[in-house]
Design a protein around this motif. Structure first.
Motif, short mmCIF file in Angstrom:
data_model
loop_
_atom_site.label_atom_id
_atom_site.label_comp_id
_atom_site.label_asym_id
_atom_site.label_seq_id
_atom_site.Cartn_x
_atom_site.Cartn_y
_atom_site.Cartn_z
N UNK A 1 0.85 -1.20 0.00
CA UNK A 1 0.00 0.00 0.00
C UNK A 1 0.88 1.24 0.00
N UNK A 2 0.49 2.22 -0.75
CA UNK A 2 1.21 3.49 -0.79
C UNK A 2 0.62 4.43 0.24
N UNK A 3 1.45 4.90 1.16
CA UNK A 3 0.99 5.88 2.15
C UNK A 3 0.52 7.14 1.44
N UNK A 4 1.25 7.53 0.38
CA UNK A 4 0.88 8.73 -0.37
C UNK A 4 -0.53 8.59 -0.95
N UNK A 5 -0.82 7.44 -1.58
CA UNK A 5 -2.14 7.23 -2.15
C UNK A 5 -3.21 7.30 -1.08
N UNK A 6 -2.95 6.69 0.06
CA UNK A 6 -3.92 6.71 1.14
C UNK A 6 -4.16 8.13 1.63
#
Length: 264
Positions: A1-6
């Motif tokens: 999972x991408x923290x940026x996307x979240x």
């Protein structure tokens, strides 16, 4: 999972009127990304109840040297980066699968004709503008004519009641991305839908049948600052909202020989 996307998806206001066609799938997929899924995984899960035309895969699956559009065409897989841009692209694929497939087919046909050029030709340029920034408008003739003429006073003030008979649907994923942080100047390339927008599926089918490379090469768009749409932004209830000439620009004047000053 991408923290940026979240983090980016956490800023999306799913109650915004322009996201109405996407909220059912989009909000659920965004929640999955927040819980640890990749964007590709979340989009695939959102499409599980239908027969999707593409599967979403990580960007790293795109082979080096292969054109993005060609890879989608031959593999049925859509490379997906983490972030708002590709997330909204995925939602467009889920809501408008036939239109997106048609655009992909047209891109690949153009690549077969001309190869990958440093500068896109008129057809691929039109295809890209449509894919990234289009909105679909079904509206009475009077509204469309005012929009095409950039007669903002008539479009938004004089004819304001007619907007109850109009439907505007955002399609371009870059346009959706920009609207996450609404600004008055955000402008859509509007394509007129010659079909009643009684369902997204009907609009999708009509749009896919209507699109052609020649048509899009001619840039058949009207320019619409989308926050001017009645009901889409509280500030536009004040007619003075439309007095901002830096946003609601007058059409360019065409000078004729008789209009030119006479040399002294």
């Amino acid at each position: 999972m991408s923290v940026l996307a979240s983090q980016e998806l956490a800023t999306v206001d799913w109650t915004a009127p322009w996201l109405a066609p996407y909220v059912a799938m989009g909000q659920g997929a965004a929640t999955q990304v927040g819980a640890g899924a990749s964007s590709a995984q979340a989009l695939n899960a959102a499409s599980a109840s239908q027969a999707p035309l593409v599967q979403f895969v990580p960007q790293s699956d795109l082979p080096a040297g292969e054109a993005y559009e060609s890879y989608i065409f031959h593999s049925g897989c859509c490379p997906t980066r983490e972030g708002l841009h590709d997330f909204f692209n995925g939602l467009a694929w889920l809501q408008f699968p036939q239109t997106k497939r048609r655009l992909n087919q047209l891109h690949v046909a153009q690549i077969a004709q001309t190869g990958i050029q440093p500068v896109r030709g008129p057809a691929r340029d039109g295809l890209t503008v449509f894919d990234e920034n289009a909105a679909f408008l079904q509206a009475p003739d009077a509204l469309w004519d005012a929009l095409a003429a950039k007669d903002w006073q008539r479009l938004f003030v004089d004819l304001r009641p007619l907007w109850a008979q109009a439907h505007l649907v955002i399609f371009g994923h870059a346009l959706m991305e920009k609207l996450v942080s609404p600004r008055k100047a955000i402008t859509a390339h509007v394509y007129r839908a010659q079909v009643a927008i009684d369902s997204i599926a009907n609009l999708d089918a009509w749009m896919a049948a209507d699109l052609s490379a020649d048509k899009l090469a001619a840039k058949p768009f009207a320019h619409l600052p989308v926050l001017g749409v009645p009901g889409w932004w509280p500030a536009n209830e004040d007619p003075a909202f439309y007095d901002d000439a830096s946003v609601f620009r007058l059409p360019k004047q065409v000078l004729h020989v008789g209009d030119l000053p006479v040399p002294s």
